[in-house]
Design an enzyme around this catalytic site. Structure first.
Site, PDB file in Angstrom:
ATOM      1  N   SER A 113       0.877  -1.097   0.256  1.00 22.40           N
ATOM      2  CA  SER A 113      -0.096   0.116   0.068  1.00 22.40           C
ATOM      3  C   SER A 113       0.946   1.355   0.104  1.00 22.40           C
ATOM      4  O   SER A 113       0.915   1.833   0.917  1.00 22.40           O
ATOM      5  CB  SER A 113      -0.873   0.056   1.018  1.00 22.40           C
ATOM      6  OG  SER A 113      -1.764  -1.160   1.327  1.00 22.40           O
ATOM      7  N   GLU A 140       1.378 -18.651  19.366  1.00 25.07           N
ATOM      8  CA  GLU A 140       0.457 -18.856  20.036  1.00 25.07           C
ATOM      9  C   GLU A 140      -0.812 -18.202  19.862  1.00 25.07           C
ATOM     10  O   GLU A 140      -2.030 -18.361  20.237  1.00 25.07           O
ATOM     11  CB  GLU A 140       0.945 -18.623  21.611  1.00 25.07           C
ATOM     12  CG  GLU A 140       1.234 -17.318  22.004  1.00 25.07           C
ATOM     13  CD  GLU A 140       1.736 -17.153  23.362  1.00 25.07           C
ATOM     14  OE1 GLU A 140       1.222 -16.004  24.051  1.00 25.07           O
ATOM     15  OE2 GLU A 140       2.340 -18.053  23.945  1.00 25.07           O
TER      16      GLU A 140
END
Length: 183
Positions: A113, A140
């Site tokens: 972007s 995790e």
């Protein structure tokens, strides 16, 4: 020097995060006037185009909070500080898919972007895939479902708007152009 270069006059840090930093720069324009630019600084990322021996494209589906829905994507991940893109691609491929490969070639680097962010994504093509025993697991805070689809099924995922991100759309288009890989 570039023809329409904008020189930074002042930088104001707004936010420093784990994944990105936000700042506002005051810039001197080529016409002598000043303006502001809101910028996101990002460490960069990698993505991997993976095709199995039976010509299936390896994808992952994960929930994307900014869109408030799951997206189907090619495996990808953020560069750690000081990490080389190739090492990151190998790590992310193993963590997200459980695969390893015989070789990995860089295809292209793209700015995601450029109007407001400096994120660059390095796209690799993995060759000679094989499932790894005792592969590293996901981070995790990462939850993904592994998918292996044909090119036609991937095109259907695009039509269904389950594939909507630029890197994966690019990968599918690349594979269409390289259809010999999938036959």
């Amino acid at each position: 020097m570039y023809k329409y270069e904008e020189k930074t006059v002042n930088t104001k840090p707004i936010f420093k995060g784990r994944i990105l930093d936000v700042r506002v720069d005051e810039v001197l324009l080529p016409n002598g006037k000043t303006s502001t630019r809101e910028l996101i600084k990002h460490p960069g990322a990698v993505a991997i185009i993976m095709v199995t021996d039976d010509k299936k494209i390896v994808l992952v589906e994960q929930y994307r909070k900014p869109m408030e829905k799951p997206l189907v994507e090619i495996p990808a991940g953020k560069l750690d500080e000081g990490e080389e893109p190739l090492a990151c691609a190998m790590r992310e491929m193993e963590e997200e898919t459980g695969y390893e490969c015989e070789s990995m070639d860089k295809l292209i680097s793209l700015y995601t972007s450029p109007g407001f962010a400096d994120e660059i994504i390095h796209i690799y093509v993995a060759k000679g895939l094989k499932k790894k025993e005792n592969a590293k697991g996901l981070d995790e805070d990462e939850f993904v479902d592994l998918m292996e689809v044909t090119l036609q099924e991937a095109l259907e995922l695009v039509k269904e708007e389950r594939i909507q991100d630029a890197k994966t759309a690019y990968a599918i288009q690349y594979l269409q152009l390289q259809e010999a890989l999938l036959k």
